[in-house]
Write an enzyme that holds these catalytic residues in place. Structure first.
Site, PDB file in Angstrom:
ATOM      1  N   ALA A  53       0.856  -1.191   0.000  1.00  0.00           N
ATOM      2  CA  ALA A  53       0.000   0.000   0.000  1.00  0.00           C
ATOM      3  C   ALA A  53       0.894   1.244   0.000  1.00  0.00           C
ATOM      4  O   ALA A  53       2.098   1.142   0.233  1.00  0.00           O
ATOM      5  CB  ALA A  53      -0.888   0.006   1.235  1.00  0.00           C
ATOM      6  N   GLN A  55       1.460   3.604   2.084  1.00  0.00           N
ATOM      7  CA  GLN A  55       2.250   3.756   3.315  1.00  0.00           C
ATOM      8  C   GLN A  55       2.755   2.406   3.828  1.00  0.00           C
ATOM      9  O   GLN A  55       2.766   2.143   5.035  1.00  0.00           O
ATOM     10  CB  GLN A  55       1.439   4.484   4.380  1.00  0.00           C
ATOM     11  CG  GLN A  55       1.393   5.985   4.170  1.00  0.00           C
ATOM     12  CD  GLN A  55       2.788   6.628   4.259  1.00  0.00           C
ATOM     13  OE1 GLN A  55       3.669   6.171   4.981  1.00  0.00           O
ATOM     14  NE2 GLN A  55       2.985   7.712   3.505  1.00  0.00           N
ATOM     15  N   SER A  56       3.204   1.561   2.916  1.00  0.00           N
ATOM     16  CA  SER A  56       3.700   0.246   3.306  1.00  0.00           C
ATOM     17  C   SER A  56       5.009   0.350   4.079  1.00  0.00           C
ATOM     18  O   SER A  56       5.961   0.982   3.627  1.00  0.00           O
ATOM     19  CB  SER A  56       3.920  -0.586   2.036  1.00  0.00           C
ATOM     20  OG  SER A  56       4.745  -1.694   2.299  1.00  0.00           O
ATOM     21  N   ASN A  57       5.045  -0.289   5.247  1.00  0.00           N
ATOM     22  CA  ASN A  57       6.303  -0.399   5.994  1.00  0.00           C
ATOM     23  C   ASN A  57       7.211  -1.428   5.344  1.00  0.00           C
ATOM     24  O   ASN A  57       8.428  -1.323   5.391  1.00  0.00           O
ATOM     25  CB  ASN A  57       6.025  -0.838   7.437  1.00  0.00           C
ATOM     26  CG  ASN A  57       5.159   0.153   8.174  1.00  0.00           C
ATOM     27  OD1 ASN A  57       5.552   1.297   8.372  1.00  0.00           O
ATOM     28  ND2 ASN A  57       3.950  -0.265   8.553  1.00  0.00           N
ATOM     29  N   THR A  59       7.623  -2.062   2.126  1.00  0.00           N
ATOM     30  CA  THR A  59       8.400  -1.554   0.993  1.00  0.00           C
ATOM     31  C   THR A  59       9.506  -0.615   1.493  1.00  0.00           C
ATOM     32  O   THR A  59      10.605  -0.604   0.951  1.00  0.00           O
ATOM     33  CB  THR A  59       7.503  -0.859  -0.057  1.00  0.00           C
ATOM     34  OG1 THR A  59       6.792   0.212   0.561  1.00  0.00           O
ATOM     35  CG2 THR A  59       6.506  -1.835  -0.654  1.00  0.00           C
TER      36      THR A  59
END
Ligand SMILES: *Cc1c(COP(=O)(O)O)cnc(C)c1O
Length: 315
Positions: A53, A55-57, A59
């Site tokens: 997403a 705000q992916s942690n 990635t």
């Protein structure tokens, strides 16, 4: 968490600080990336491709891991919330991924992200890159091994300190963390109950995802017993309006822990799980227990993507 335990009137609540794992702040994706990036390295990868997403942690930590190993990092972001807020789209994990050299492309919500990753991987391979594709959240049997290892670490620490754990509570999303913990506890023949607090899918779907991945992870660990379906328990009552959409309970829970313990949680995963955790505690769901451990999966860099939700304002 002495002050929290006191405020809730017991039992004793403990926290496993997987928000301190490193890789561009920290969080649960670091343990998965230990195993995934080892595979990428063994395959001679020059680039990784992964997705999440906005705000992916995952990635963000992938970009940091790729930087550390000298690989290129291609990130496909799915717009799951439809937010056009600047902070959501540019700050927090997006900013940190950019700092680490992550190359990001955005896709509309509902895109077949696995297919998009394969398409990009094909293009990169045609240009001579050796590509290693990491699924969303790093949640496959390789990544989940990192959480089987965490279960081992947690039980070893409990043994060393004489702590008898009655229950483990943790957030559950793309399922690798929960599945790895269940697999780890199973091979160690530990019957400590573990409860996953959902952040996206409804209970039945979440539990099935976790169970299936736990079974595949146990295979990787050469375990030949059966995994009882009842070993996988999720409560998905605290998601609110949807993935990544703040709830009042989450904001209150994040504030509570910041003020009682000086700890930071996040708006998408650990904060929503914390909301559920506090409500279950207030409803005496841990009555009769002595020690309950909350597995902190990190994510606090996403706070800066949600300044409005947390009431940011000038002094
Ligand atoms: C990804 C993530 C989770 C969920 O872990 P899964 O292995 O995807 O279930 C929980 N908390 C944070 C902060 C995360 O980034």
């Amino acid at each position: 968490m002495d002050r929290l335990s006191e405020a809730l009137g017991g039992p004793r609540f403990w926290i496993k600080r997987d928000d301190c794992t490193g890789l561009a702040t920290g969080g649960n994706k670091a343990r998965k990336l230990d195993y995934l990036m080892a595979e990428a390295k063994a395959a001679g990868a020059t680039a990784i491709v992964t997705q999440g997403a906005t705000q992916s942690n995952h990635t963000r930590q992938s970009a940091a891991a790729a930087a550390k190993l000298g690989m290129a990092c291609h990130i496909l972001l799915e717009d799951r919330t439809g937010s056009d807020d600047f902070s959501y789209n540019a700050n927090g994990n997006v900013l940190l991924s950019r700092l680490a050299g992550g190359m990001m492309t955005k896709f509309p919500g509902g895109t077949d992200m696995a297919q998009e990753m394969e398409r990009l991987a094909g293009e990169l391979r045609a240009k001579g890159e050796v590509v290693y594709v990491i699924p969303g959240g790093g949640s496959n049997a390789t990544g989940a091994l990192g959480y089987a290892e965490c279960a081992h670490e947690l039980l070893s620490q409990a043994d060393e300190t004489g702590l008898e754990i009655d229950m483990i509570v943790q957030p559950t999303g793309s399922s690798g963390t929960h599945a790895g913990m269940v697999a780890g506890l199973t091979v160690m023949e530990s019957d400590i109950p573990i409860l996953g607090l959902g952040t996206r899918a409804p209970k039945e779907k979440q539990e099935t995802m976790v169970y299936d991945l736990a079974v595949r992870t146990l295979k990787r660990l050469d375990y030949d017993g059966q995994l009882d379906r009842a070993r996988v328990q999720a409560n998905c009552d605290y998601v609110g309006d949807g993935y990544g959409i703040p709830t009042d309970g989450m904001v209150e829970a994040v504030q509570t822990l910041a003020r009682l313990e000086g700890l930071l949680f996040d708006p998408v995963y650990s904060g929503k799980a914390l909301d559920g955790f506090l409500k279950l505690a207030r409803n005496e769901q841990f009555a009769g227990m002595k020690n309950v451990v909350f597995l902190h999966t990190g994510g606090s860099s996403a706070i800066f993507a949600y300044p409005g939700a947390f009431g940011a304002q000038p002094v």
